[in-house]
Scaffold this motif. Sequence first.
Motif, PDB file in Angstrom:
ATOM      1  N   PRO A 134      10.724 -17.353  -2.952  1.00 32.16           N
ATOM      2  CA  PRO A 134       9.933 -18.298  -2.174  1.00 32.16           C
ATOM      3  C   PRO A 134       8.817 -17.592  -1.424  1.00 32.16           C
ATOM      4  CG  PRO A 134      12.020 -17.847  -1.083  1.00 32.16           C
ATOM      5  CD  PRO A 134      12.082 -17.163  -2.407  1.00 32.16           C
ATOM      6  N   ALA A 135       7.614 -18.154  -1.471  1.00 35.66           N
ATOM      7  CA  ALA A 135       6.494 -17.579  -0.732  1.00 35.66           C
ATOM      8  C   ALA A 135       6.523 -18.090   0.695  1.00 35.66           C
ATOM      9  CB  ALA A 135       5.174 -17.967  -1.404  1.00 35.66           C
ATOM     10  N   PRO A 136       6.122 -17.249   1.673  1.00 34.98           N
ATOM     11  CA  PRO A 136       6.042 -17.734   3.054  1.00 34.98           C
ATOM     12  C   PRO A 136       5.093 -18.914   3.159  1.00 34.98           C
ATOM     13  CG  PRO A 136       5.753 -15.339   2.915  1.00 34.98           C
ATOM     14  CD  PRO A 136       5.706 -15.862   1.520  1.00 34.98           C
ATOM     15  N   GLY A 137       5.251 -19.697   4.243  1.00 33.40           N
ATOM     16  CA  GLY A 137       4.406 -20.873   4.411  1.00 33.40           C
ATOM     17  C   GLY A 137       2.930 -20.559   4.386  1.00 33.40           C
ATOM     18  N   SER A 138       2.550 -19.388   4.900  1.00 32.14           N
ATOM     19  CA  SER A 138       1.142 -19.010   4.943  1.00 32.14           C
ATOM     20  C   SER A 138       0.608 -18.648   3.565  1.00 32.14           C
ATOM     21  CB  SER A 138       0.939 -17.828   5.894  1.00 32.14           C
ATOM     22  OG  SER A 138       1.725 -16.719   5.482  1.00 32.14           O
ATOM     23  N   LEU A 172     -11.481 -19.752  -3.322  1.00 32.18           N
ATOM     24  CA  LEU A 172     -10.676 -20.210  -2.192  1.00 32.18           C
ATOM     25  C   LEU A 172      -9.238 -19.716  -2.288  1.00 32.18           C
ATOM     26  CD1 LEU A 172     -11.998 -23.833  -1.562  1.00 32.18           C
ATOM     27  CD2 LEU A 172     -12.713 -21.679  -0.524  1.00 32.18           C
ATOM     28  N   LEU A 173      -8.700 -19.605  -3.489  1.00 27.95           N
ATOM     29  CA  LEU A 173      -7.358 -19.034  -3.636  1.00 27.95           C
ATOM     30  C   LEU A 173      -7.347 -17.579  -3.187  1.00 27.95           C
ATOM     31  CD1 LEU A 173      -6.314 -20.652  -7.028  1.00 27.95           C
ATOM     32  CD2 LEU A 173      -5.114 -20.927  -4.848  1.00 27.95           C
ATOM     33  N   ARG A 174      -8.419 -16.858  -3.508  1.00 27.10           N
ATOM     34  CA  ARG A 174      -8.503 -15.458  -3.070  1.00 27.10           C
ATOM     35  C   ARG A 174      -8.694 -15.360  -1.561  1.00 27.10           C
ATOM     36  NH1 ARG A 174     -12.920 -12.723  -2.084  1.00 27.10           N
ATOM     37  NH2 ARG A 174     -14.211 -14.187  -3.245  1.00 27.10           N
ATOM     38  N   LEU A 175      -9.585 -16.167  -1.005  1.00 27.98           N
ATOM     39  CA  LEU A 175      -9.839 -16.121   0.440  1.00 27.98           C
ATOM     40  C   LEU A 175      -8.613 -16.516   1.253  1.00 27.98           C
ATOM     41  CD1 LEU A 175     -13.423 -17.678   0.715  1.00 27.98           C
ATOM     42  CD2 LEU A 175     -12.778 -15.303   1.127  1.00 27.98           C
ATOM     43  N   SER A 176      -7.846 -17.473   0.719  1.00 25.03           N
ATOM     44  CA  SER A 176      -6.690 -17.964   1.462  1.00 25.03           C
ATOM     45  C   SER A 176      -5.489 -17.031   1.366  1.00 25.03           C
ATOM     46  CB  SER A 176      -6.286 -19.347   0.939  1.00 25.03           C
ATOM     47  OG  SER A 176      -5.838 -19.250  -0.409  1.00 25.03           O
ATOM     48  N   GLY A 177      -5.452 -16.194   0.346  1.00 26.66           N
ATOM     49  CA  GLY A 177      -4.278 -15.371   0.126  1.00 26.66           C
ATOM     50  C   GLY A 177      -3.087 -16.162  -0.385  1.00 26.66           C
ATOM     51  N   VAL A 178      -3.336 -17.376  -0.891  1.00 27.11           N
ATOM     52  CA  VAL A 178      -2.253 -18.229  -1.379  1.00 27.11           C
ATOM     53  C   VAL A 178      -1.669 -17.646  -2.653  1.00 27.11           C
ATOM     54  CG1 VAL A 178      -1.811 -20.468  -2.477  1.00 27.11           C
ATOM     55  CG2 VAL A 178      -2.992 -20.365  -0.289  1.00 27.11           C
ATOM     56  N   ARG A 179      -0.334 -17.574  -2.689  1.00 27.23           N
ATOM     57  CA  ARG A 179       0.373 -17.030  -3.844  1.00 27.23           C
ATOM     58  C   ARG A 179       1.068 -18.110  -4.659  1.00 27.23           C
ATOM     59  NH1 ARG A 179       2.035 -11.782  -2.928  1.00 27.23           N
ATOM     60  NH2 ARG A 179       2.787 -11.859  -5.085  1.00 27.23           N
ATOM     61  N   CYS A 216       1.629 -30.946   7.744  1.00 27.36           N
ATOM     62  CA  CYS A 216       0.636 -29.958   8.186  1.00 27.36           C
ATOM     63  C   CYS A 216       0.758 -28.650   7.422  1.00 27.36           C
ATOM     64  CB  CYS A 216       0.736 -29.720   9.695  1.00 27.36           C
ATOM     65  SG  CYS A 216      -0.183 -30.925  10.647  1.00 27.36           S
ATOM     66  N   GLY A 217       1.063 -28.769   6.125  1.00 29.51           N
ATOM     67  CA  GLY A 217       1.022 -27.588   5.282  1.00 29.51           C
ATOM     68  C   GLY A 217      -0.415 -27.240   4.951  1.00 29.51           C
ATOM     69  N   GLN A 218      -0.607 -26.105   4.315  1.00 27.40           N
ATOM     70  CA  GLN A 218      -1.951 -25.691   3.930  1.00 27.40           C
ATOM     71  C   GLN A 218      -2.390 -26.442   2.671  1.00 27.40           C
ATOM     72  OE1 GLN A 218      -2.918 -21.302   5.257  1.00 27.40           O
ATOM     73  NE2 GLN A 218      -1.568 -21.278   3.510  1.00 27.40           N
ATOM     74  N   ILE A 224      -5.351 -20.780   6.413  1.00 25.65           N
ATOM     75  CA  ILE A 224      -5.655 -19.526   7.094  1.00 25.65           C
ATOM     76  C   ILE A 224      -6.300 -18.596   6.074  1.00 25.65           C
ATOM     77  CG2 ILE A 224      -4.710 -17.539   8.332  1.00 25.65           C
ATOM     78  CD1 ILE A 224      -2.335 -19.308   9.116  1.00 25.65           C
ATOM     79  N   PRO A 225      -7.534 -18.112   6.308  1.00 28.65           N
ATOM     80  CA  PRO A 225      -8.199 -17.241   5.334  1.00 28.65           C
ATOM     81  C   PRO A 225      -7.642 -15.819   5.376  1.00 28.65           C
ATOM     82  CG  PRO A 225      -9.624 -17.583   7.229  1.00 28.65           C
ATOM     83  CD  PRO A 225      -8.412 -18.449   7.445  1.00 28.65           C
ATOM     84  N   GLN A 226      -6.374 -15.691   4.996  1.00 30.32           N
ATOM     85  CA  GLN A 226      -5.701 -14.387   5.051  1.00 30.32           C
ATOM     86  C   GLN A 226      -6.344 -13.357   4.136  1.00 30.32           C
ATOM     87  OE1 GLN A 226      -1.152 -14.544   5.963  1.00 30.32           O
ATOM     88  NE2 GLN A 226      -1.563 -15.817   4.191  1.00 30.32           N
ATOM     89  N   GLY A 227      -6.805 -13.813   2.981  1.00 35.07           N
ATOM     90  CA  GLY A 227      -7.424 -12.881   2.044  1.00 35.07           C
ATOM     91  C   GLY A 227      -8.702 -12.271   2.578  1.00 35.07           C
ATOM     92  N   ALA A 228      -9.298 -12.905   3.577  1.00 37.59           N
ATOM     93  CA  ALA A 228     -10.503 -12.375   4.217  1.00 37.59           C
ATOM     94  C   ALA A 228     -10.188 -11.773   5.581  1.00 37.59           C
ATOM     95  CB  ALA A 228     -11.547 -13.481   4.361  1.00 37.59           C
TER      96      ALA A 228
END
Length: 384
Positions: A33-37, A82-89, A212-214, A227-231
């Motif tokens: 499971p991936a974290p919520g972020s 946007l997938l890269r900027l968000s860090g979404v897995r 209120c998920g991403q 959250i733009p984690q990838g940036a």
Amino acid sequence: MALPRSQARGWVKAAKMAQRRRPAEDTGGPPSPAPGSQRAALYVHWPYCEKRCTYCNFNKYIPRGVDEAALRRCLVTEAQTLLRLSGVRRVESVFFGGGTPSLASPHTVAAVLEVAAQAAHLPADSEVTLEANPTSASGSRLAAFGAAGVNRLSIGLQVQQGTLPAPDPELAAEMYQEGRAVLREAGFRQYEVSNFARNGALSTHNWTYWQCGQYLGVGPGAHGRFIPQGAGGHTREARIQTLEPDNWMKEVMLFGHGTRRRIPLSELELLEEVLAMGLRTDVGITHQHWQQFEPQLTLWDLFGASKEVKELQEQGLLLLDHRCVVGAVVKVSQGTLTTHLQTRERGLRCSWEGLAVLDSLLLSLLSRLQEAWQQRTPSSVPRG
């Protein structure tokens, strides 16, 4: 719509790739499971319609010679960015909205799903929704969308001549209440203020919004929250893409995305969204869910002693539970007696009657949240 054999083979191959699990997760065990972020839903906006409907205020345009191949490339590019900027897995669900996305080709749908599967993990059983106008989607065309990966349709209905006047507010309220009662008697669960489902067939994509998920918004005028984690970001942002399709495409080709506005959300603004969106559902906001966003100020701290909230409870409109023990499980194993306490994980939610008047309830609840937030001492504010 019949497609040439070579074109059909192309998008069918892309659809299969889009739904294929990553090799690391094909070992027979459950995926990690991936974290919520690192999880998000993906919304893709198709901006074109055959005609304008007076009741619709979404970002839409009447096409005048659409270069769909160019538009498709931009949708794919922006999704990648946007997938890269968000860090979404992990992409939990995909929703093609509009406009009238059933006017797009199945190849466009397959291409977006393919990039989601390549840039992040798209589970094979993910909900993939397409908004459709029945007049623009023949049976063969719907079958093509199904082959491309769509497994859910969102179909709008509209009175045929377009001559029925809108009812006055009081009559509309009566119709809403009657409709709720009829659907409940027919076995439908009202899982959100304006959404009903039977046999558990609720929209998992929309559930992400209410929890209120991403979610990432791709396409002209699309909205997102992530959250733009990838940036290197740490704060959730509200993002709005450029409205006009031609300008959006120019920006995507120049910068990789067409984000026009980035609005950082404060902690209080995020909690206001959690409260307002969560109470739209029949589940409401559990203590556990609230603590994912605010670990220190509990729901009971906020509303337990509120006079207004107590009045709403007495009126049967609102329910507020303290986390409490409801029973114990006793197990005997090899002569050892073990007791496990079970707790009821509830929180704040509307009653069935309260859902019908949610807007009026939120006035008091949001006011109380803002008041409590201002009263926090500096030592109680989390650092970071």
